[in-house]
Design an enzyme around this catalytic site. Structure first.
Site, PDB file in Angstrom:
ATOM      1  N   LYS A  10      47.148  -0.402  13.538  1.00  0.00           N
ATOM      2  CA  LYS A  10      46.527   0.079  14.787  1.00  0.00           C
ATOM      3  C   LYS A  10      47.606   0.446  15.791  1.00  0.00           C
ATOM      4  O   LYS A  10      48.729  -0.076  15.741  1.00  0.00           O
ATOM      5  CB  LYS A  10      45.601  -0.965  15.401  1.00  0.00           C
ATOM      6  CG  LYS A  10      46.263  -2.283  15.883  1.00  0.00           C
ATOM      7  CD  LYS A  10      46.831  -2.231  17.276  1.00  0.00           C
ATOM      8  CE  LYS A  10      47.697  -3.450  17.580  1.00  0.00           C
ATOM      9  NZ  LYS A  10      48.530  -3.312  18.769  1.00  0.00           N
ATOM     10  N   ASP A 141      44.142  -9.493  17.624  1.00  0.00           N
ATOM     11  CA  ASP A 141      43.947  -8.155  17.045  1.00  0.00           C
ATOM     12  C   ASP A 141      43.183  -8.197  15.725  1.00  0.00           C
ATOM     13  O   ASP A 141      42.784  -7.153  15.210  1.00  0.00           O
ATOM     14  CB  ASP A 141      45.311  -7.513  16.719  1.00  0.00           C
ATOM     15  CG  ASP A 141      46.100  -7.123  17.945  1.00  0.00           C
ATOM     16  OD1 ASP A 141      45.482  -6.915  19.008  1.00  0.00           O
ATOM     17  OD2 ASP A 141      47.336  -7.023  17.829  1.00  0.00           O
TER      18      ASP A 141
HETATM   19  O1  C5P Z   1      46.422 -13.646  19.494  1.00  0.00           O
HETATM   20  P1  C5P Z   1      47.785 -13.631  18.913  1.00  0.00           P
HETATM   21  O2  C5P Z   1      48.129 -14.918  18.210  1.00  0.00           O
HETATM   22  O3  C5P Z   1      48.050 -12.445  18.030  1.00  0.00           O
HETATM   23  O4  C5P Z   1      48.776 -13.482  20.126  1.00  0.00           O
HETATM   24  C1  C5P Z   1      50.167 -13.645  19.979  1.00  0.00           C
HETATM   25  C2  C5P Z   1      50.760 -13.917  21.340  1.00  0.00           C
HETATM   26  O5  C5P Z   1      50.646 -12.755  22.178  1.00  0.00           O
HETATM   27  C3  C5P Z   1      50.079 -15.026  22.116  1.00  0.00           C
HETATM   28  O6  C5P Z   1      50.616 -16.273  21.787  1.00  0.00           O
HETATM   29  C4  C5P Z   1      50.380 -14.650  23.557  1.00  0.00           C
HETATM   30  O7  C5P Z   1      51.701 -15.031  23.908  1.00  0.00           O
HETATM   31  C5  C5P Z   1      50.368 -13.123  23.514  1.00  0.00           C
HETATM   32  N1  C5P Z   1      49.050 -12.568  23.905  1.00  0.00           N
HETATM   33  C6  C5P Z   1      48.679 -12.637  25.232  1.00  0.00           C
HETATM   34  N2  C5P Z   1      47.473 -12.116  25.609  1.00  0.00           N
HETATM   35  C7  C5P Z   1      46.672 -11.514  24.718  1.00  0.00           C
HETATM   36  C8  C5P Z   1      47.040 -11.417  23.361  1.00  0.00           C
HETATM   37  C9  C5P Z   1      48.246 -11.962  22.989  1.00  0.00           C
HETATM   38  O8  C5P Z   1      49.409 -13.181  26.069  1.00  0.00           O
HETATM   39  N3  C5P Z   1      45.519 -11.002  25.124  1.00  0.00           N
END
Ligand code: C5P
Length: 305
Positions: A10, A141
């Protein structure tokens, strides 16, 4: 029996990032767009009775952790946890075409494809809605990558509203090093704190920003549904780009080189460092990619939609 499943890369054609929340995540308003760069996951019973995860394909995966922390195993184990019996040992192989830490949801795509393959291989019989609920637990995601197509994402990016899709052509310029998503978000927080203010039109500002944001997303959705590359080019936004550029200043040169090579517009993909150059059509994509390669960069044509 062996089961195979795929998931696509994506990019975010629009990514507005709100302030950091108490849970550490940032509230997003984003427009997701799938590309024809595909991860393939194959899953079968382990004849030797030992779990094993391997990676192949054009992306160098030698440094990837293949143990139980890998999102692929976490996805399989979430599906297995819905069964009354214990999970059989599995062999899983992943053909990686999406760069690691590239801002294109490669790890999320592996997880999404693993959810689908495990659902079939283990006979869990989960619905798309049930798989989507597991996907949220694997990453912000993952629900989008599981669904594919184009969608508006809100919340952490996991609340989805599907959008109509038409083809758009891109030149993806891959970087040699990855960028860590949490590091890029932390850099954005730091830059905003130094400026002593948020930025206009981010989620939850309560100053009319939400209305402007809503207009931007609506117009972007319409332009993408129509496959109107010129309008998409004028509406592209990525609030993480300033942080990615601060961490990897060479990306500014890549963006400038992309425009000089004939792209309509360029944007850092998600948290970077991959740069997505939007072009008018397939012929333009081939010529811009050739020019980017001639300048020593690793560039590929991709179709989105
Ligand atoms: O959700 P995911 O584990 O993929 O996110 C990885 C990191 O990206 C999170 O630990 C956070 O630091 C950051 N993140 C964020 N806000 C979001 C998505 C991700 O701060 N909406």
């Amino acid at each position: 029996m062996a089961t195979a499943a795929e998931a696509q890369a994506k990019i975010n054609t629009f990514l507005a990032v709100g302030p950091r929340q108490a849970d550490g995540y940032h509230q997003l308003v984003t427009v997701y767009h799938s590309l024809n760069i595909i991860e393939q996951v194959r899953l079968s019973r382990a004849p030797d009775g030992v779990d094993c995860l391997t990676f192949d394909g054009p992306i160098d995966s030698t440094d990837l952790d293949t143990g139980s922390d890998n999102l692929v195993w976490r996805a399989v184990d979430l599906v297995a946890a819905t069964l009354t019996t214990s999970r059989p040992p599995l062999h899983i192989s992943v053909t990686k075409n999406i760069p690691i830490q590239g801002g294109m949801a490669g790890g999320s795509a592996d997880a999404a494809a693993a959810l689908r393959a495990a659902n079939v291989e283990l006979g869990a019989g989960l619905s798309d809605v049930q798989l989507g609920a597991l996907a949220v637990r694997l990453g912000s995601d993952v629900p989008f990558v599981l669904a594919g197509g184009n969608a508006i994402g809100t919340g952490r990016g996991e609340r989805l509203e599907p959008l109509a899709a038409s083809p758009l052509w891109w030149v993806m310029v891959f970087d040699t090093d990855g960028l860590s998503t949490p590091v890029v978000y932390a850099k954005l927080d730091e830059m905003r704190a130094e400026r002593g203010s948020g930025i206009g039109g981010t989620p939850g500002e309560g100053d009319g920003g939400e209305a402007r944001l809503g207009d931007g997303v609506r117009l972007m959705g319409e332009a993408m549904a129509a496959g109107d590359a010129r309008s998409v080019a004028t509406l592209m936004r990525n609030d993480l780009q300033q942080a990615a550029l601060a961490l990897a200043p060479r990306l500014a040169d890549t963006l400038a080189a992309g425009r000089a090579a004939g792209a309509l517009a360029g944007i850092v993909s998600g948290s970077g460092p991959t740069v997505a150059l939007l072009v008018e059509g397939e012929d333009e994509a081939r010529s811009v990619a050739a020019r980017m390669r001639a300048s020593g960069r690793n560039a590929s044509v991709a179709r989105g939609g």
